[in-house]
Design a protein around this motif. Sequence first.
Motif, PDB file in Angstrom:
ATOM      1  N   ALA A 111       0.839  -1.195   0.000  1.00 33.59           N
ATOM      2  CA  ALA A 111       0.000   0.000   0.000  1.00 33.59           C
ATOM      3  C   ALA A 111       0.880   1.254   0.000  1.00 33.59           C
ATOM      4  O   ALA A 111       0.621   2.206  -0.735  1.00 33.59           O
ATOM      5  N   ASN A 133     -14.445  -1.121  -7.778  1.00 34.74           N
ATOM      6  CA  ASN A 133     -13.413  -0.146  -7.467  1.00 34.74           C
ATOM      7  C   ASN A 133     -13.757   1.250  -7.959  1.00 34.74           C
ATOM      8  O   ASN A 133     -13.812   2.193  -7.189  1.00 34.74           O
ATOM      9  N   ASN A 141      -1.025  -3.820  -9.514  1.00 32.09           N
ATOM     10  CA  ASN A 141      -2.234  -3.436 -10.171  1.00 32.09           C
ATOM     11  C   ASN A 141      -3.295  -4.506 -10.252  1.00 32.09           C
ATOM     12  O   ASN A 141      -4.427  -4.327  -9.827  1.00 32.09           O
ATOM     13  N   ARG A 155      -3.699  -7.118  -6.688  1.00 24.30           N
ATOM     14  CA  ARG A 155      -3.956  -6.568  -5.374  1.00 24.30           C
ATOM     15  C   ARG A 155      -4.707  -5.254  -5.505  1.00 24.30           C
ATOM     16  O   ARG A 155      -4.144  -4.179  -5.428  1.00 24.30           O
ATOM     17  N   PRO A 156      -6.007  -5.358  -5.716  1.00 25.87           N
ATOM     18  CA  PRO A 156      -6.762  -4.141  -6.014  1.00 25.87           C
ATOM     19  C   PRO A 156      -6.739  -3.148  -4.862  1.00 25.87           C
ATOM     20  O   PRO A 156      -6.825  -1.951  -5.077  1.00 25.87           O
ATOM     21  N   THR A 157      -6.589  -3.640  -3.647  1.00 27.40           N
ATOM     22  CA  THR A 157      -6.668  -2.720  -2.516  1.00 27.40           C
ATOM     23  C   THR A 157      -5.613  -1.628  -2.593  1.00 27.40           C
ATOM     24  O   THR A 157      -5.905  -0.457  -2.377  1.00 27.40           O
ATOM     25  N   SER A 158      -4.374  -2.007  -2.922  1.00 25.99           N
ATOM     26  CA  SER A 158      -3.354  -0.975  -2.923  1.00 25.99           C
ATOM     27  C   SER A 158      -3.562   0.004  -4.072  1.00 25.99           C
ATOM     28  O   SER A 158      -3.305   1.197  -3.937  1.00 25.99           O
ATOM     29  N   ARG A 179      -6.482   0.818  -5.189  1.00 21.66           N
ATOM     30  CA  ARG A 179      -7.589   1.663  -4.754  1.00 21.66           C
ATOM     31  C   ARG A 179      -7.118   2.725  -3.787  1.00 21.66           C
ATOM     32  O   ARG A 179      -7.576   3.853  -3.798  1.00 21.66           O
ATOM     33  N   ILE A 180      -6.196   2.353  -2.933  1.00 26.53           N
ATOM     34  CA  ILE A 180      -5.657   3.327  -1.990  1.00 26.53           C
ATOM     35  C   ILE A 180      -5.013   4.482  -2.743  1.00 26.53           C
ATOM     36  O   ILE A 180      -5.190   5.646  -2.387  1.00 26.53           O
ATOM     37  N   LEU A 219      -0.792   4.392   7.376  1.00 23.85           N
ATOM     38  CA  LEU A 219      -0.480   2.977   7.199  1.00 23.85           C
ATOM     39  C   LEU A 219       0.606   2.540   8.176  1.00 23.85           C
ATOM     40  O   LEU A 219       0.545   1.465   8.772  1.00 23.85           O
ATOM     41  N   ILE A 266      -7.976   4.905   4.546  1.00 20.86           N
ATOM     42  CA  ILE A 266      -6.956   4.087   3.907  1.00 20.86           C
ATOM     43  C   ILE A 266      -6.432   3.052   4.899  1.00 20.86           C
ATOM     44  O   ILE A 266      -6.245   1.883   4.553  1.00 20.86           O
ATOM     45  N   ASP A 321      -7.979  -5.545   4.255  1.00 19.66           N
ATOM     46  CA  ASP A 321      -7.189  -6.324   3.314  1.00 19.66           C
ATOM     47  C   ASP A 321      -6.418  -7.421   4.049  1.00 19.66           C
ATOM     48  O   ASP A 321      -6.410  -8.590   3.646  1.00 19.66           O
ATOM     49  N   ASP A 349      -9.056 -10.666  -7.031  1.00 16.49           N
ATOM     50  CA  ASP A 349      -7.881 -10.442  -6.198  1.00 16.49           C
ATOM     51  C   ASP A 349      -6.916 -11.599  -6.384  1.00 16.49           C
ATOM     52  O   ASP A 349      -6.535 -12.277  -5.485  1.00 16.49           O
TER      53      ASP A 349
END
Lengths: 286, 286
Positions: free
Chosen positions: A101, A138, A232, A235-238, A240-241, B105, B241, B248, B286
């Motif tokens: 992240a 997202n 990309n 790991r969509p979360t990072s 999205r962050i 974070l 975040i 996550d 994911d």
Amino acid sequence: MDIFSKLQEEKARLSPSETRIADILLNDFEFAVNASIIELADKADVSPPTVTRFCRRVGCDSFSDFKVQLARTAYVGMRYLRPEPKSRDPADVAQDIITKAQNALFLLHRSLDMAAIEQAADKLSKAEMIYAFGSGGNSSMIASELQNRLFRFGLHVTASSDHGMQLMMAAAAKPTHVIIGSSFSGRNAELVRAFSLARETGVTTIALTQADSPVAQAADIVVQIDLAEGNNIFRPTSTRIAYLAAVDILASLVAYNIPQAAVTLRRIKQQLVAHRDGDDRQLLGD
Amino acid sequence: MDIFSKLQEEKARLSPSETRIADILLNDFEFAVNASIIELADKADVSPPTVTRFCRRVGCDSFSDFKVQLARTAYVGMRYLRPEPKSRDPADVAQDIITKAQNALFLLHRSLDMAAIEQAADKLSKAEMIYAFGSGGNSSMIASELQNRLFRFGLHVTASSDHGMQLMMAAAAKPTHVIIGSSFSGRNAELVRAFSLARETGVTTIALTQADSPVAQAADIVVQIDLAEGNNIFRPTSTRIAYLAAVDILASLVAYNIPQAAVTLRRIKQQLVAHRDGDDRQLLGD
DNA sequence: GATCCTTGCAAATTATTTTCGTGATAAGTT
DNA sequence: AACTTATCACGAAAATAATTTGCAAGGATC
């Protein structure tokens, strides 16, 4: 330039001894940053002078400079060199996610085109009406976040994640309006269509997406968000962050453009302080 | 524990000479990481031994260990010691937002209670039914994110941001079910009621919230997310975040607990690679 | 066989740490 | 109040450790 990119660049030209040193850096990084030159030399089966020469080769002044640079870029640079440490140990999982992240934010910051963002903020703050588009879990979140942030400044804004609706809105939009759309992949064909439609009538279009992607090519202003591939896709979360942070920046700049916004925000803040004991809803304020 | 928190902790007990060294760290950090012990000593008008003692005091083994730790945490730790640069210059605004997000974070990682998270992941992976609760723009997003992540592993999960609905669900839940609720402030009274109701019938309750808050006290398992006040109230994005990252981590641990999840995820990944040219919706994977 | 590159040895240099002693301040004692 | 005594911060110098440099030997390449 950071050590790790230098290392990759030089990799081919490295001598056998130097390669052994490089391997230790990559495989046992923790050891490397804490070791003295002698310990490192022993582990690599080389002499200390060789280590010194290695440091010079990767662009450092001395061994201690090398260690500092190493420790420094480690935080961000480390993980995206080796694919996945991916032990199942919970502490590692947590560390991995946090680091990814932070990397995403780092990369975002590095690749941000401030001129484009300023331009986008400028258009948004003057728009008579704003449409925020995004589809899929997202991007639709990003669209509603945009709505959430912008309406507070007294702007007229609506968000939609529905393709049909987006097309209708794009068709109905006037030249004084602005459409802002998000697409992580840059390949949302419907968004491209909505943008094309809007541009026919002179509506300003802003894209939050990957540079040079179809969506980017279809928009007037591109706030490019280019993260390394690895981050990309899987790991969509990072990712999205990073998008959330980009929206945060954009919204903050819009706020500075609108005198009224400062007053409104101050009032919200005061209210927040006064009613600290309320529930989450109050945290919506900014 | 990182140097900068140690520094703040020790600040009061520092001697005049040591304070001068600390000042240099804070004000001319670039110099500090690159300097030798002698240069640093000269600049602080102290002797090298004093610098060594200072290093020990802030928890390092030696001066070189100190430098490594410094360089390592610098990237994230630096800014939250100084209050606010806060100019209106777009580059500063961007820098500020990115740094705050990274700090959030960083702080999250530091304050994470891994035992609690593992316990939560364990309960979630064994639950027959999961209810994800959260109200207000922020926490309701977290609730739907939880749903989004967990349903992929074959778990039964529903999210709700509606207080009335939450109460009914809590009343109807069985001991084999799990309720997971998010509250940024920890003062969502309705969520407290839902938790209390659920616990009467032996339903497991998990809270993502501030430690020692009312919500935390009402839950069986607390995944505490404690960020510094400043981040918290006025800049919801960085707090969010942190929460996203926590979700996550939690979801990843749940995935490891469920053999079936690995298979499903692998299938999703393969599909993603195969259909790279699709639109955003595929990135949900994911 | 000459040349270039890599490498380690040993010496020189430099950096860091330890030891020890001084002076200052605070606490206790007469 | 004056005089110990203890404690601590601090620096000088010595001791130690780490790092770099100069140089020569061993290989590889042409």
